[in-house]
Write a protein that holds these residues in place. Structure first.
Motif, PDB file in Angstrom:
ATOM      1  N   ALA A  43       0.834  -1.202   0.000  1.00  0.00           N
ATOM      2  CA  ALA A  43       0.000   0.000   0.000  1.00  0.00           C
ATOM      3  C   ALA A  43       0.869   1.254   0.000  1.00  0.00           C
ATOM      4  N   ASN A  44       1.963   1.221   0.747  1.00  0.00           N
ATOM      5  CA  ASN A  44       2.898   2.358   0.748  1.00  0.00           C
ATOM      6  C   ASN A  44       3.454   2.594  -0.654  1.00  0.00           C
ATOM      7  N   ARG A  45       3.829   1.513  -1.336  1.00  0.00           N
ATOM      8  CA  ARG A  45       4.342   1.652  -2.709  1.00  0.00           C
ATOM      9  C   ARG A  45       3.267   2.240  -3.618  1.00  0.00           C
ATOM     10  N   SER A  46       2.042   1.785  -3.462  1.00  0.00           N
ATOM     11  CA  SER A  46       0.952   2.293  -4.295  1.00  0.00           C
ATOM     12  C   SER A  46       0.696   3.772  -4.046  1.00  0.00           C
ATOM     13  N   VAL A  47       0.740   4.184  -2.774  1.00  0.00           N
ATOM     14  CA  VAL A  47       0.537   5.600  -2.446  1.00  0.00           C
ATOM     15  C   VAL A  47       1.647   6.438  -3.056  1.00  0.00           C
ATOM     16  N   LYS A  48       2.884   5.965  -2.940  1.00  0.00           N
ATOM     17  CA  LYS A  48       4.011   6.721  -3.506  1.00  0.00           C
ATOM     18  C   LYS A  48       3.888   6.834  -5.020  1.00  0.00           C
ATOM     19  N   THR A  49       3.494   5.752  -5.677  1.00  0.00           N
ATOM     20  CA  THR A  49       3.325   5.771  -7.128  1.00  0.00           C
ATOM     21  C   THR A  49       2.191   6.726  -7.520  1.00  0.00           C
ATOM     22  N   ALA A  50       1.076   6.640  -6.826  1.00  0.00           N
ATOM     23  CA  ALA A  50      -0.063   7.510  -7.140  1.00  0.00           C
ATOM     24  C   ALA A  50       0.300   8.970  -6.912  1.00  0.00           C
ATOM     25  N   SER A  51       1.032   9.240  -5.853  1.00  0.00           N
ATOM     26  CA  SER A  51       1.452  10.609  -5.566  1.00  0.00           C
ATOM     27  C   SER A  51       2.402  11.124  -6.649  1.00  0.00           C
ATOM     28  N   ALA A  52       3.331  10.280  -7.065  1.00  0.00           N
ATOM     29  CA  ALA A  52       4.268  10.674  -8.127  1.00  0.00           C
ATOM     30  C   ALA A  52       3.513  10.933  -9.436  1.00  0.00           C
ATOM     31  N   GLU A  54       0.371  11.897  -9.730  1.00  0.00           N
ATOM     32  CA  GLU A  54      -0.382  13.142  -9.555  1.00  0.00           C
ATOM     33  C   GLU A  54       0.540  14.346  -9.732  1.00  0.00           C
ATOM     34  N   GLN A  55       1.736  14.272  -9.181  1.00  0.00           N
ATOM     35  CA  GLN A  55       2.684  15.376  -9.306  1.00  0.00           C
ATOM     36  C   GLN A  55       3.160  15.549 -10.751  1.00  0.00           C
ATOM     37  N   ALA A  56       3.353  14.438 -11.451  1.00  0.00           N
ATOM     38  CA  ALA A  56       3.770  14.518 -12.855  1.00  0.00           C
ATOM     39  C   ALA A  56       2.683  15.186 -13.698  1.00  0.00           C
ATOM     40  N   ILE A  57       1.442  14.829 -13.448  1.00  0.00           N
ATOM     41  CA  ILE A  57       0.330  15.448 -14.177  1.00  0.00           C
ATOM     42  C   ILE A  57       0.244  16.931 -13.834  1.00  0.00           C
ATOM     43  N   GLN A  58       0.450  17.253 -12.563  1.00  0.00           N
ATOM     44  CA  GLN A  58       0.432  18.659 -12.136  1.00  0.00           C
ATOM     45  C   GLN A  58       1.503  19.448 -12.889  1.00  0.00           C
ATOM     46  N   GLN A  59       2.674  18.879 -13.042  1.00  0.00           N
ATOM     47  CA  GLN A  59       3.765  19.550 -13.767  1.00  0.00           C
ATOM     48  C   GLN A  59       3.407  19.726 -15.246  1.00  0.00           C
ATOM     49  N   GLU A  60       2.797  18.703 -15.808  1.00  0.00           N
ATOM     50  CA  GLU A  60       2.387  18.788 -17.209  1.00  0.00           C
ATOM     51  C   GLU A  60       1.319  19.875 -17.396  1.00  0.00           C
ATOM     52  N   LEU A  61       0.417  19.998 -16.432  1.00  0.00           N
ATOM     53  CA  LEU A  61      -0.581  21.067 -16.493  1.00  0.00           C
ATOM     54  C   LEU A  61       0.088  22.438 -16.453  1.00  0.00           C
ATOM     55  N   ALA A  62       1.090  22.586 -15.619  1.00  0.00           N
ATOM     56  CA  ALA A  62       1.816  23.857 -15.542  1.00  0.00           C
ATOM     57  C   ALA A  62       2.513  24.153 -16.872  1.00  0.00           C
TER      58      ALA A  62
END
Length: 184
Positions: A43-52, A54-62
């Motif tokens: 679950a920790n690995r999944s949270v880290k992957t999902a967070s990464a 989300e951050q990658a998409i956020q950067q692409e939006l910027a």
């Protein structure tokens, strides 16, 4: 014997029922805790992957936002130079990027929701593991096993809970709020 086939099995399990049906509850709780730890690691690995993600998409939006600004400026410059065709082409490109951005915003919302869901599940798993550890201490005390075994389990719980500072901060904040309510 494997108790859990899915993470939701850990969250919804009834430890008392599992242990009441076990031949050796102390051994069984150790196995259950081991499986829970594996589930939490996943679950920790999944949270880290999902967070990464989300951050990658956020950067692409910027990046898209920056491109939109650049195309709008290009259209203004073209108009300033009297080139309406070039201004129109720049606005077409700006619109294309806005369309891409709109699609990506939906993906971002989904990524945020996924990250929040996985984080909530992780917290539920951690709570269930804490319950299992308390049950393990109870069982070791009931069976008369060495106090050092129960003590090491308690120390492990304390050490692992300190690994999640956000949860600790939430607890500290909630404790402070309760003290305020009680006028302490």
């Amino acid at each position: 014997m494997s108790y859990f086939s899915r993470l939701t099995d850990i969250v919804t399990c009834n430890l008392t029922h599992l242990l009441n049906n076990a031949e050796d509850p102390v051994k069984e709780i150790e196995q259950i805790i081991s499986e829970m730890k594996e589930g939490i690691a996943g679950a920790n690995r999944s949270v880290k992957t999902a967070s990464a993600n989300e951050q990658a998409i956020q950067q692409e939006l910027a990046d898209y936002e920056s491109q939109i600004f650049q195309w709008k400026e290009a259209a203004k410059n073209a108009l300033g130079m009297g080139d309406e065709t070039e201004a129109r082409n720049s606005l077409v490109r700006k619109q294309e990027v806005e369309d891409l951005k709109a699609g990506l915003e939906q993906q971002h919302r989904a990524a945020v929701a996924t990250c929040e869901h996985l984080t909530t599940t992780l917290h539920a798993l951690e709570a269930r593991l804490a319950e299992a550890r308390r049950k393990q201490v109870e069982l070791t005390e009931q069976t008369g096993l060495s106090e050092t075994s129960a003590q090491s389990t308690s120390n492990t719980t304390d050490a692992e809970s300190s690994l999640n500072p956000s949860r600790s901060e939430q607890i500290d904040s909630e404790l402070a709020e309760l003290k305020r309510e009680l006028g302490q």
